[in-house]
Each structure stands twice: as C-alpha cells, then as structure tokens.
Design an enzyme around this catalytic site. Structure first.
Site, PDB file in Angstrom:
ATOM      1  N   MET A   7      -1.287  19.575  36.757  1.00  0.00           N
ATOM      2  CA  MET A   7      -0.819  20.617  35.843  1.00  0.00           C
ATOM      3  C   MET A   7      -0.406  19.983  34.516  1.00  0.00           C
ATOM      4  SD  MET A   7       1.248  22.968  38.617  1.00  0.00           S
ATOM      5  CE  MET A   7       1.302  24.407  37.525  1.00  0.00           C
ATOM      6  N   CYS A 101     -10.039   9.249  30.065  1.00  0.00           N
ATOM      7  CA  CYS A 101      -8.872   9.703  30.825  1.00  0.00           C
ATOM      8  C   CYS A 101      -9.308  10.396  32.110  1.00  0.00           C
ATOM      9  CB  CYS A 101      -8.030  10.645  29.961  1.00  0.00           C
ATOM     10  SG  CYS A 101      -6.497  11.203  30.742  1.00  0.00           S
ATOM     11  N   CYS A 193      -3.949  12.948  21.986  1.00  0.00           N
ATOM     12  CA  CYS A 193      -2.536  13.131  22.341  1.00  0.00           C
ATOM     13  C   CYS A 193      -1.675  11.919  22.001  1.00  0.00           C
ATOM     14  CB  CYS A 193      -2.404  13.479  23.816  1.00  0.00           C
ATOM     15  SG  CYS A 193      -2.831  12.134  24.961  1.00  0.00           S
TER      16      CYS A 193
END
Length: 371
Positions: A7, A101, A193
């Site tokens: 999540m 990732c 990010c």
C-alpha cells in the site's frame, strides 16, 4: 490465499487491497519506508512513498479492517534504486527508477520476505493484467504499466496480483469513494520520489560532481562545454547550452553520449532514427527464451515509442530489428516486446538497452523472419 498488499498511500493500491479482501483472501497491508529521512521525499502529488503517504496507507487499511505494518527498505532502496540511478547516468545511460524499484524492491525484496513469512502472493495497484501467468497491458491504455513490469520473471509473476488492471482509472476513483477511502481524489504521483527539488540535473551533479566535457556536432566540431554527461539523455533538445540552432535553422538533439571522454554529440532529428536495438539481461515472461527469431511489437519508453519488429535471443541478451525506425532510444532504458496479435497486449519479454544501430535488418535469420 494469504496475501500481502503493498500500500503506497495512493488510490490504486488502496482499491487493489480492497478487491483482494472482497475476493476472500486473508489480506495484510504493508507500506514500504524507502528513506531513513522520509521528510526528504517528495510530498503531495509529486512523488510516492513520502511520509504523508504512509499515513494515507494506514488510514485506508483501517477502513478495510486489515492489519497494517510499515517495513523499512531504506537501505535496499538506496543501493538498488538510487545508487543504480546515479551510476547509470554517470555511465551515459538513461535509467528508469520506477522500473528498477519494481524489479528489485517490490517484486524481489518485498516478495521474498512475504514468501518467507508464509504469504502466497503480493498485491499491488499496478495497471496491468495477469491471466494464467501471462502479463498483459491494462484496460486503461493511458495508465498501462506493463512496460515497467516486464522486468519480472515468470516466478515473480506467479506470486503477483494486479486487481485494478481490468478497470479504467476514473472507475477506480469512483469505487474508492464508494468504499469511503479518503484517497479517492488524491492526485496521481509523478516525477522521481527521491529527488525533492525535482531538479534531476542538480541532484546528479551533487552526487557525481563536475566532469567537464565538450558538446560536438556530427563532424566533431566543438560547439559548447558542459559540466557532466549526467545532464544529458538521447533525444534531448533543450538545455544543451548551445548558442542557437544548426546552420539550416533546424533544432539539434543529443544523438550520442561518451562517458569516457565526456563528449556529448548532437545532430538532427534524422540522426536519432535507429533500426536495431541491442539489449542485455533478457527476461522472458514464459520462463524460457524463444527458439529463433519472433515477430513482435517493441516498446522503448513507458508510454509510446513502439514499432513492429523481429526479436531474437542472443545468449543472455537479445537483438531487436525494427521494421519501422524509432527515435530517442537510450542505453539503460528497457525494450519490451509484445505479441503482434490484434490486441497486442501480451508481454513476451524485455531487456536493458545496451546499444543501437542506424542500419536495418542485417542477419539472414532476421531478414527471413521480417519478410
């Protein structure tokens, strides 16, 4: 099944977890802490996995009534994603950190820990479909993420679930609102990010340092100086530090990068056209390489950059001979192969681009397959 829902704190992963619950699975939510100092990650809509995202993920898990944990993957993320990103740019390549990732963190480190703890699969909010172990494009073409998932092995795909890939994004948001999930209208994340400022060149400069070199034209004439090849990528048009366009008035583009000499070569749009793509680290979603040349559709960017082609396994790599030229093909990116059927949505395999050529089909086998 007992499944682990990754999540991120966004609407897609929240609905994916909810759908896993609806399907009758025993679901546990987990958020990945990817930085030892979360405040340095981008916030709001400009990144993912930030400090505020952890809170959003926890609140979504509470609404769904599932256990929730935060796992620290900061060291692994730095090594496999951030350091890899910096090293690739220093080598004149153009990496895709989201792809890395997925490969190294979400479906390797995370999945391995999940299996060790007795989970059967990892659920994510990626827009892609899995049908009988076959990876396919998402129904929502604008959100399709099959390109960045094509680095997954057959074993990794066997432990993955993508519950939202069969639904357009607007319907996912509507479903989240109906379920009372606060992230229903949360903006999509974008950019990188781990670069808080959004200035990739400055981030790389601080990591790599100044490595001056020359910007030259196709004849080798020096046009300008630069502070490092990390500030450039194939196909780049702006920020070249040139006094103006070419003599014919047409814009110049980066057509080559030599990290050893620090030379950045520029040329015309025509100079960007390539007919052959070489790749290393080939991954075949079926688990084995095809025997001989195969027809396919090759894609060299996350969105766009597709052409019909003939691909052939070459040892641990592959060669892709294009039937139509592509531009802006950079080393370090992935070339992903799709079946050339009417739907064109089944992923065959992928490889990391290691080189390109402007020549068209040259091998006898490839030429025969292309006829």
């Amino acid at each position: 099944m007992r499944v682990l829902a990754a999540m991120s704190g966004g609407v897609d992963s929240a609905v994916a977890a909810a759908r896993a619950v609806d399907a009758g699975h025993e679901v546990v939510g987990v958020h990945l802490a990817l930085s030892a100092t979360p405040g340095t990650l981008r916030t709001g809509s400009r990144g993912c996995c930030s400090k505020e995202d952890a809170g959003d993920a926890r609140r979504a898990a509470d609404v769904l009534g599932i256990p929730f944990y935060v796992w620290d993957f900061a060291d692994r993320f730095k090594e496999d994603v951030i350091d890899d990103f910096v090293a690739a740019y220093a080598a004149g390549e153009t990496p895709n950190p989201c792809l890395r990732c997925n490969e190294k963190i979400k479906f390797s480190a995370l999945a391995d820990r999940a299996v060790a703890l007795g989970f059967d699969a990892v659920v994510t909010g990626h827009y892609a479909r899995l049908e009988d172990g076959v990876l396919r494009r998402a129904v929502d073409a604008d959100k399709d993420q099959s390109y960045v998932l094509a680095v997954l092995t057959a074993q990794q795909l066997s432990r993955a679930m993508f519950p939202v890939g069969d639904t357009p994004k607007p319907q996912i948001r509507a479903e989240a609102a109906e379920r009372g999930l606060a992230v229903a209208n949360k903006p999509d994340s974008h950019d990188i990010c781990f670069i808080p400022s959004g200035d990739t060149r400055a981030f790389l400069g601080a990591k790599i340092g100044i490595r001056p070199g020359a910007v030259v034209d196709s004849d080798g004439r020096e046009l300008a100086r630069h502070e490092g090849v990390h500030g450039f990528t194939i196909g780049q048009r702006k920020g070249l530090g040139l006094p103006g366009p070419a003599a014919d008035g047409k814009p110049r583009y980066v057509t080559g990068i030599d990290p050893e000499s620090g030379t950045v070569r520029v040329g015309s749009a025509e100079d960007l056209r390539v007919w052959t793509v070489e790749a290393e680290r080939a991954i075949w979603t079926s688990g084995s390489a095809p025997a001989g040349p195969i027809d396919c559709v090759a894609q060299v960017r996350a969105h766009g950059g597709t052409a019909p082609a003939v691909a052939e396994a070459m040892g641990d790599g592959l060669t892709v001979r294009l039937r139509e030229p592509l531009t802006g093909v950079a080393r370090g990116q992935a070339v992903v192969l799709y079946r050339p059927d009417p739907e064109g949505d089944e992923v065959i395999g992928s490889g990391t681009i290691s080189g390109t050529a402007r020549e068209s089909v040259t091998s006898e086998a490839g030429a025969e397959a292309a006829r």
